[in-house]
Design a protein around this motif. Structure first.
Motif, PDB file in Angstrom:
ATOM      1  N   SER A 330     -57.908 -60.959  22.770  1.00 59.69           N
ATOM      2  CA  SER A 330     -59.019 -61.768  22.299  1.00 59.69           C
ATOM      3  C   SER A 330     -60.372 -61.248  22.753  1.00 59.69           C
ATOM      4  N   GLU A 331     -60.387 -60.349  23.749  1.00 62.07           N
ATOM      5  CA  GLU A 331     -61.648 -59.892  24.313  1.00 62.07           C
ATOM      6  C   GLU A 331     -62.026 -58.467  23.922  1.00 62.07           C
ATOM      7  N   LYS A 332     -61.050 -57.576  23.794  1.00 65.71           N
ATOM      8  CA  LYS A 332     -61.393 -56.183  23.525  1.00 65.71           C
ATOM      9  C   LYS A 332     -60.235 -55.450  22.868  1.00 65.71           C
ATOM     10  N   THR A 333     -60.572 -54.288  22.346  1.00 67.66           N
ATOM     11  CA  THR A 333     -59.559 -53.392  21.788  1.00 67.66           C
ATOM     12  C   THR A 333     -59.774 -51.999  22.357  1.00 67.66           C
ATOM     13  N   THR A 334     -58.675 -51.268  22.559  1.00 66.45           N
ATOM     14  CA  THR A 334     -58.759 -49.878  23.004  1.00 66.45           C
ATOM     15  C   THR A 334     -57.740 -49.046  22.240  1.00 66.45           C
ATOM     16  N   ALA A 335     -58.026 -47.765  22.148  1.00 67.82           N
ATOM     17  CA  ALA A 335     -57.092 -46.805  21.568  1.00 67.82           C
ATOM     18  C   ALA A 335     -56.985 -45.634  22.537  1.00 67.82           C
TER      19      ALA A 335
END
Length: 361
Positions: A330-335
């Motif tokens: 809900s707060e962030k996305t990373t790859a």
């Protein structure tokens, strides 16, 4: 990300969950995913969505693009005083071949005069012929000739997994077995000659929102690899070849392997495969807060280039994106891009990216 689960009655779509993990893998039979959500045992939608033991068909999409077509394999539930999350995880349809042995219904295990595709079609027939859970076979045009050449004879073991047996045969033909977004096996080769989709120059300063790491595991690397082939019972010649590893140019660390099958001309290819396996001990990871480039999600089987003295990469080098781990909540996305040198996957002899560096003042 959107997860669609196909049960016996309808398509159930999940767009809101607490966290999501997706690993897109290039040279593998499947890509894996998992997501967590608040499970309401009294909600009929949730009961069908998370139905244990049903192995539902499912699709993972992002911005309308299908990324994975697979099965929901596992579920996990907990019950505590505080509300906890339930999890559902799965993988691409061909991932089932990593778990299953060759069905007795397609015996005999020996195949004479068949090519790689014919063998694959033979041992995966129970799935290829299924109307409900069909797992197709696709062939990249680049390897059509390679997979069409017949093998004199090949015999699997009763305990071999389907994936393990096919992977061994494919390696002999310089073919990679992957999977496509529609849930089919894909016989292909790595596209390491493409232009990089990302370019990083650390000499110009840090890239915002991006972290890098370079790791070399020297314990898994040897200076000289010798392949010995025993003479076969049908008169095939014995052979021996030694190759030097450009990633161990100073210290003497020999290794010997035995070639148990293959034609006389294959001994050098076996040595190159052993080298490629050792080069996996050099890995570059790129972690970024972005999932997309120009509106499209980043995918494996692409190239990047980088120059970063802080990573001991003093000169510009190209890297192959072997897999990508997407994480979101809900707060962030990373790859996280997991990269190797191109020679790990393109069947070519490598030149060390550190060669020619003069570290003496």
């Amino acid at each position: 990300m959107i997860l669609k689960i196909f049960d016996r009655f309808k398509v159930r779509q999940v767009e809101f969950f607490s966290d999501f993990n997706l690993s897109l893998n290039y040279d593998a039979f499947g890509s894996a995913f998992s997501f967590s959500f608040y499970f309401d045992p009294n909600n009929p939608e949730h009961k069908e969505l998370a139905c244990v033991t049903h192995y539902h068909d499912c699709v993972v999409e992002h911005n309308g693009e299908t990324l994975v077509s697979g099965f929901a394999i596992s579920q996990g539930f907990t019950y505590r005083s505080e509300k906890t999350l339930a999890t559902i995880s799965g993988y691409s349809k061909p991932g089932i071949f990593e778990d299953c042995n060759i069905p007795p219904s397609v015996y005999p295990l020996q195949s004479d005069g068949l090519n790689l595709i014919q063998i694959a079609e033979k041992i995966t027939a129970p799935w290829n012929n299924s109307t409900k859970y069909k797992i197709g076979l696709n062939v990249d045009q680049d390897v059509q000739e390679l997979v069409s050449k017949s093998l004199k004879s090949s015999t699997a073991s009763e305990t071999d997994t389907i994936a393990g047996y096919l992977r061994t045969l494919a390696q002999q033909k310089k073919v990679i077995i992957s999977h496509d977004e529609h849930g089919s096996l894909l016989f292909t080769q790595a596209k390491t000659d493409k232009d990089p989709i990302l370019s990083f120059d650390y000499t110009q300063g840090m890239v915002p929102g991006t972290d890098f790491a370079l790791n070399f595991n020297g314990q898994g690397v040897h200076s000289h690899i010798t392949v010995m082939k025993q003479a076969s019972s049908d008169g095939g010649n014995a052979g021996e070849i030694t190759v030097e590893n450009p990633y161990c140019p100073v210290f003497y660390r020999p290794k010997t392997v035995t070639q148990s099958s293959g034609d006389d001309i294959d001994t050098n290819e076996v040595a190159l495969r052993e080298l490629a396996t050792e080069w996996e001990n050099l890995q570059l990871t790129v972690t970024t807060d972005r999932w997309e480039i120009d509106g499209k999600i980043i995918k494996p089987n692409n190239m990047i280039e980088i120059i970063a003295p802080e990573l001991y990469l003093y000169t510009k080098s190209k890297w192959f994106i072997r897999s990508i781990d997407f994480v979101g909540d809900s707060e962030k996305t990373t790859a996280t891009l997991n990269c190797v040198i191109p020679e790990v996957v393109n069947n070519k002899m490598a030149r060390s990216i550190f060669e020619g560096l003069n570290m003496h003042p």
